[in-house]
Design an enzyme around this catalytic site. Structure first.
Site, PDB file in Angstrom:
ATOM      1  N   CYS A 191       7.102   2.010 -14.303  1.00 37.13           N
ATOM      2  CA  CYS A 191       6.968   2.439 -12.917  1.00 37.13           C
ATOM      3  C   CYS A 191       6.798   1.202 -12.027  1.00 37.13           C
ATOM      4  O   CYS A 191       6.751   0.069 -12.519  1.00 37.13           O
ATOM      5  CB  CYS A 191       5.791   3.407 -12.748  1.00 37.13           C
ATOM      6  SG  CYS A 191       4.153   2.625 -12.810  1.00 37.13           S
ATOM      7  N   ALA A 233       0.832  -1.203   0.000  1.00 34.89           N
ATOM      8  CA  ALA A 233       0.000   0.000   0.000  1.00 34.89           C
ATOM      9  C   ALA A 233       0.869   1.257   0.000  1.00 34.89           C
ATOM     10  O   ALA A 233       0.640   2.186  -0.778  1.00 34.89           O
ATOM     11  CB  ALA A 233      -0.934  -0.010   1.204  1.00 34.89           C
ATOM     12  N   THR A 234       1.874   1.278   0.860  1.00 37.88           N
ATOM     13  CA  THR A 234       2.765   2.440   0.925  1.00 37.88           C
ATOM     14  C   THR A 234       3.604   2.556  -0.333  1.00 37.88           C
ATOM     15  O   THR A 234       3.808   3.657  -0.873  1.00 37.88           O
ATOM     16  CB  THR A 234       3.684   2.352   2.161  1.00 37.88           C
ATOM     17  OG1 THR A 234       2.884   2.268   3.336  1.00 37.88           O
ATOM     18  CG2 THR A 234       4.594   3.563   2.247  1.00 37.88           C
ATOM     19  N   CYS A 281       8.568  -8.114   6.290  1.00 42.86           N
ATOM     20  CA  CYS A 281       9.740  -8.503   7.061  1.00 42.86           C
ATOM     21  C   CYS A 281       9.485  -8.376   8.563  1.00 42.86           C
ATOM     22  O   CYS A 281      10.094  -9.084   9.365  1.00 42.86           O
ATOM     23  CB  CYS A 281      10.951  -7.672   6.650  1.00 42.86           C
ATOM     24  SG  CYS A 281      10.788  -5.896   6.943  1.00 42.86           S
TER      25      CYS A 281
END
Length: 208
Positions: free
Chosen positions: A125, A85-86, A141
């Site tokens: 992109c 999302a980020t 992670c």
């Protein structure tokens, strides 16, 4: 961030997204709950070698960071987060403001790196490489763990790519996904191209 600062990069905006305690963040050599501005000319020494300017802008970790504003003020963006999302939000902001994006990731014993430059014609992109609407399983992670030296290797590579951009030297890893096997220390390079139907970068090309 240390590598960029000691090389002469004057300002780095460093948003901290992780919901970690201050002590753990100190162990990682950064500051809790702050957007840090690294300034090599006017700074004070804190924790493990970071140079943090006196004009640090704190924010609540529960508050969503305005990635669009941060990207607009940057020359090059380094994406070091661990969630899609980020990453996609940062990618959209980089496309909007035509900022180079150096993306790195590490999980368990595997690392990867790629560079995206919307200033270049026909450059893909992040969405071209990892489409946002695919149902890929997200492994973070923070949950799965990561081989600690691997984050240093990938981070150093990201710093190198960023410095190449600001110095206008060398050939950036645009259109190439670099994959590192931390158990054998072998790199693989996979080429990829722009998605002509990409709803992020291809649409942006046709907007005024």
């Amino acid at each position: 961030t240390r590598l960029l600062a000691v090389t002469g990069v004057q300002t780095c905006a460093l948003p901290i997204f992780y919901g970690l305690g201050a002590e753990r963040l100190r162990q990682r050599g950064t500051a809790a709950h702050s957007t840090l501005t690294i300034d090599g000319a006017d700074s004070s020494q804190v924790w493990s070698g970071f140079r943090v300017a006196r004009r640090a802008r704190p924010f609540d970790v529960e508050t969503r960071v305005d990635s669009d504003a941060l990207v607009a003020s940057a020359d090059v963006v380094l994406d070091c987060c661990d969630n899609f999302a980020t990453r996609h939000a940062v990618n959209r902001a980089c496309i909007k403001h035509r900022r180079a994006l150096v993306s790195g990731a590490a999980i368990r014993f595997s690392g990867q790196l790629s560079v995206f430059d919307p200033r270049k014609e026909n450059a893909p992109c992040y969405h071209c490489l990892f489409p946002e609407n695919t149902e890929a399983e997200e492994t973070r992670c923070a949950v799965m763990g990561v081989f600690a030296p691997l984050t240093g290797i990938i981070g150093s590579m990201q710093a190198a790519e960023a410095l190449k951009f600001v110095s206008d030297v060398g050939t950036p890893a645009v259109g190439r996904l670099l994959l590192l096997d931390g158990l054998t220390l072998e790199w693989r390079s996979v080429k990829y191209s722009k998605d002509r139907n990409c709803p992020v970068c291809s649409v942006a090309e046709h907007q005024p």
